[in-house]
Design a protein around this motif. Structure first.
Motif, PDB file in Angstrom:
ATOM      1  N   GLY A   1       0.810  -1.207   0.000  1.00  0.00           N
ATOM      2  CA  GLY A   1       0.000   0.000   0.000  1.00  0.00           C
ATOM      3  C   GLY A   1       0.845   1.258   0.000  1.00  0.00           C
ATOM      4  N   VAL A   2       0.180   2.401   0.038  1.00  0.00           N
ATOM      5  CA  VAL A   2       0.854   3.705  -0.035  1.00  0.00           C
ATOM      6  C   VAL A   2       1.910   3.845   1.065  1.00  0.00           C
ATOM      7  N   ASP A   3       1.523   3.588   2.299  1.00  0.00           N
ATOM      8  CA  ASP A   3       2.398   3.833   3.438  1.00  0.00           C
ATOM      9  C   ASP A   3       3.570   2.856   3.505  1.00  0.00           C
ATOM     10  N   SER A   4       3.274   1.563   3.418  1.00  0.00           N
ATOM     11  CA  SER A   4       4.354   0.579   3.572  1.00  0.00           C
ATOM     12  C   SER A   4       5.317   0.595   2.385  1.00  0.00           C
ATOM     13  N   THR A   5       4.827   0.966   1.197  1.00  0.00           N
ATOM     14  CA  THR A   5       5.723   1.079   0.041  1.00  0.00           C
ATOM     15  C   THR A   5       6.701   2.231   0.238  1.00  0.00           C
ATOM     16  N   PHE A   6       6.177   3.374   0.681  1.00  0.00           N
ATOM     17  CA  PHE A   6       7.025   4.531   0.953  1.00  0.00           C
ATOM     18  C   PHE A   6       8.036   4.209   2.047  1.00  0.00           C
TER      19      PHE A   6
ATOM     20  N   LEU B   1       7.214   7.033  -6.974  1.00  0.00           N
ATOM     21  CA  LEU B   1       6.537   5.795  -6.606  1.00  0.00           C
ATOM     22  C   LEU B   1       5.131   5.765  -7.202  1.00  0.00           C
ATOM     23  N   LYS B   2       4.812   4.675  -7.892  1.00  0.00           N
ATOM     24  CA  LYS B   2       3.498   4.556  -8.533  1.00  0.00           C
ATOM     25  C   LYS B   2       2.363   4.551  -7.513  1.00  0.00           C
ATOM     26  N   THR B   3       2.687   4.211  -6.288  1.00  0.00           N
ATOM     27  CA  THR B   3       1.654   4.115  -5.253  1.00  0.00           C
ATOM     28  C   THR B   3       1.218   5.466  -4.700  1.00  0.00           C
ATOM     29  N   TRP B   4       1.802   6.557  -5.179  1.00  0.00           N
ATOM     30  CA  TRP B   4       1.520   7.859  -4.580  1.00  0.00           C
ATOM     31  C   TRP B   4       0.014   8.177  -4.591  1.00  0.00           C
ATOM     32  N   ASP B   5      -0.693   7.726  -5.653  1.00  0.00           N
ATOM     33  CA  ASP B   5      -2.133   7.991  -5.705  1.00  0.00           C
ATOM     34  C   ASP B   5      -2.945   6.707  -5.668  1.00  0.00           C
ATOM     35  N   LYS B   6      -2.345   5.643  -5.148  1.00  0.00           N
ATOM     36  CA  LYS B   6      -3.058   4.371  -5.056  1.00  0.00           C
ATOM     37  C   LYS B   6      -4.218   4.487  -4.078  1.00  0.00           C
ATOM     38  N   GLN B   7      -5.307   3.795  -4.392  1.00  0.00           N
ATOM     39  CA  GLN B   7      -6.468   3.828  -3.511  1.00  0.00           C
ATOM     40  C   GLN B   7      -6.115   3.244  -2.155  1.00  0.00           C
TER      41      GLN B   7
ATOM     42  N   GLY C   1       5.962  11.937  12.437  1.00  0.00           N
ATOM     43  CA  GLY C   1       4.870  12.909  12.345  1.00  0.00           C
ATOM     44  C   GLY C   1       4.278  13.061  10.966  1.00  0.00           C
ATOM     45  N   LEU C   2       4.473  12.061  10.090  1.00  0.00           N
ATOM     46  CA  LEU C   2       4.001  12.164   8.711  1.00  0.00           C
ATOM     47  C   LEU C   2       2.525  11.795   8.581  1.00  0.00           C
ATOM     48  N   THR C   3       1.797  12.623   7.808  1.00  0.00           N
ATOM     49  CA  THR C   3       0.388  12.360   7.513  1.00  0.00           C
ATOM     50  C   THR C   3       0.280  11.609   6.189  1.00  0.00           C
ATOM     51  N   LYS C   4      -0.904  11.084   5.910  1.00  0.00           N
ATOM     52  CA  LYS C   4      -1.141  10.379   4.647  1.00  0.00           C
ATOM     53  C   LYS C   4      -0.895  11.296   3.456  1.00  0.00           C
ATOM     54  N   GLU C   5      -1.391  12.518   3.544  1.00  0.00           N
ATOM     55  CA  GLU C   5      -1.218  13.472   2.449  1.00  0.00           C
ATOM     56  C   GLU C   5       0.261  13.747   2.190  1.00  0.00           C
ATOM     57  N   GLU C   6       1.038  13.881   3.255  1.00  0.00           N
ATOM     58  CA  GLU C   6       2.474  14.134   3.101  1.00  0.00           C
ATOM     59  C   GLU C   6       3.191  12.918   2.514  1.00  0.00           C
ATOM     60  N   ILE C   7       2.774  11.723   2.916  1.00  0.00           N
ATOM     61  CA  ILE C   7       3.375  10.501   2.384  1.00  0.00           C
ATOM     62  C   ILE C   7       3.083  10.383   0.892  1.00  0.00           C
ATOM     63  N   ARG C   8       1.873  10.720   0.497  1.00  0.00           N
ATOM     64  CA  ARG C   8       1.531  10.700  -0.934  1.00  0.00           C
ATOM     65  C   ARG C   8       2.377  11.715  -1.709  1.00  0.00           C
TER      66      ARG C   8
END
Length: 273
Positions: free
Chosen positions: A27-32, A165-171, A150-157
Motif C-alpha cells: 500500500g501507499v504507506d508501507s511502500t514509501f 513511486l506509482k503508489t503515490w495515488d493508489k487507492q 509525524g508524517l500524515t497520509k497526504e504528506e506521504i503521498r
C-alpha cells in the motif's frame, strides 16, 4: 515541522535501528516506508508480505513486483487469519487477533534474517480511528517510523510522488475482513465474494471502492465524485447482474460515499475500550 524536516526525521529514526524487517502490504504507506528504509539501510532491510484469504492476489502481485524492481529482499509468508482462534467470529478486537499472529511470524523472519527490529507503516492520521491492531504493535515492540516522524497520509503521498513511486495515488486499502459488520461470521467463501465484487468495480474504472457485506446485500461505497457514473443505466445494470452471479441477492449504494472504517461507526466507546 515542514514536510522535508519530517522526511529527515524519518531517515534518522530508520538509521538508528541499523537493520529491520518491514511489514510490507504494497500500500501507499508501507511502500514509501520500504523505499526510504532501503535507501537508508541498504541490504539491512528485508520486506515481509503476509499472504492469506483476506489479502487479494492483485495486492500480493504488486508487492512482489515492487520488491523485485527495487532489488529488495522479499519474503512472502502465509498468515491465515481464519485459522486464528476466534478471528472468524469477527469480534470487535479482530484486528488485534490478526496483528498478534502476524507479528509473531514476522518476528521469526527477523530472527532468521538477523534483523534487529520490525517496522510497520501506520501514520499519524491512523491515530484518529479505532485500531485495536495497534495494541499488538506495542506488545511486540514494533517500530512505527512514519508515525514517529509525524508524517500524515497526504504528506506521504506527496513525498511518494516526488520519489516516483506509482503508489503515490493508489487507492486506500484495508484487509477484506473489514468489510463485515462485527459479529458477522467471516468465511473464505464470503471473502471471495467481496474480492470478486471489488475487483469487478475496479475493472469498471472505479478507483476507491469498498463492498460491505450484509448477508444477501452488498453495500457499495465509492467516492461521491463517482456517483454519477455508478448510477448510469448501463453501468448500474452491469453491476447488479455481476453481483447477482457472485451471490448477492441485492445491491445497494451507500449515499454517504466511501469512508475508511465505516464499520466502526456503530461502535460505542465501551466497545472500543
Amino acid at each position: 515541522m515542514g514536510i522535508y524536516d519530517k522526511l529527515d526525521n524519518l531517515k534518522t529514526i530508520i538509521k538508528n535501528q541499523k537493520s529491520a524487517v518491514v511489514a510490507f502490504s504494497g500500500g501507499v504507506d508501507s511502500t514509501f516506508l520500504l523505499k526510504v528504509s532501503a535507501e537508508v539501510l541498504g541490504t539491512g532491510v528485508v520486506a515481509v508480505t503476509a499472504h492469506s484469504s483476506t489479502y487479494p492476489e492483485r495486492e500480493l502481485k504488486e508487492a512482489i513486483e515492487f520488491a523485485e524492481n527495487n532489488g529488495i529482499k522479499h519474503r512472502v509468508i502465509t498468515s491465515e487469519e481464519l485459522e486464528v482462534e476466534g478471528f472468524s467470529d469477527n469480534p470487535v478486537n479482530r484486528c488485534y487477533l490478526c496483528k498478534n499472529e502476524l507479528y509473531e511470524k514476522i518476528k521469526a523472519v527477523a530472527d532468521e534474517e538477523g534483523m534487529e527490529c520490525i517496522f510497520e507503516g501506520s501514520n499519524v492520521d491512523d491515530l484518529g480511528d479505532f485500531r485495536p491492531g495497534m495494541q499488538a504493535v506495542r506488545e511486540h515492540g514494533v517500530v512505527s517510523p512514519l508515525r514517529e516522524a509525524g508524517l500524515t497520509k497526504e504528506e506521504i503521498r506527496a513525498l511518494s510522488r516526488e520519489m516516483g513511486l506509482k503508489t503515490w495515488d493508489k487507492q486506500a486499502f484495508a484487509c477484506l475482513s473489514s468489510r463485515f459488520p462485527y459479529g458477522e461470521k467471516i468465511t473464505r467463501e464470503r471473502l471471495r465474494m467481496i474480492d470478486l465484487a471489488e475487483q469487478f468495480l475496479l475493472d469498471l474504472g472505479f478507483r476507491q471502492v469498498r463492498v460491505r457485506f450484509h448477508k444477501d446485500i452488498a453495500r457499495i461505497e465509492v467516492t461521491r465524485e463517482s456517483f454519477e457514473k455508478i448510477i448510469e443505466p448501463e453501468i448500474r445494470e452491469k453491476i447488479y447482474t455481476e453481483f447477482k452471479k457472485i451471490g448477492f441477492m441485492y445491491t445497494a449504494l451507500d449515499l454517504k460515499g466511501y469512508r475508511a472504517g465505516s464499520m466502526n461507526e456503530g461502535l460505542s466507546q465501551a466497545d472500543k475500550a
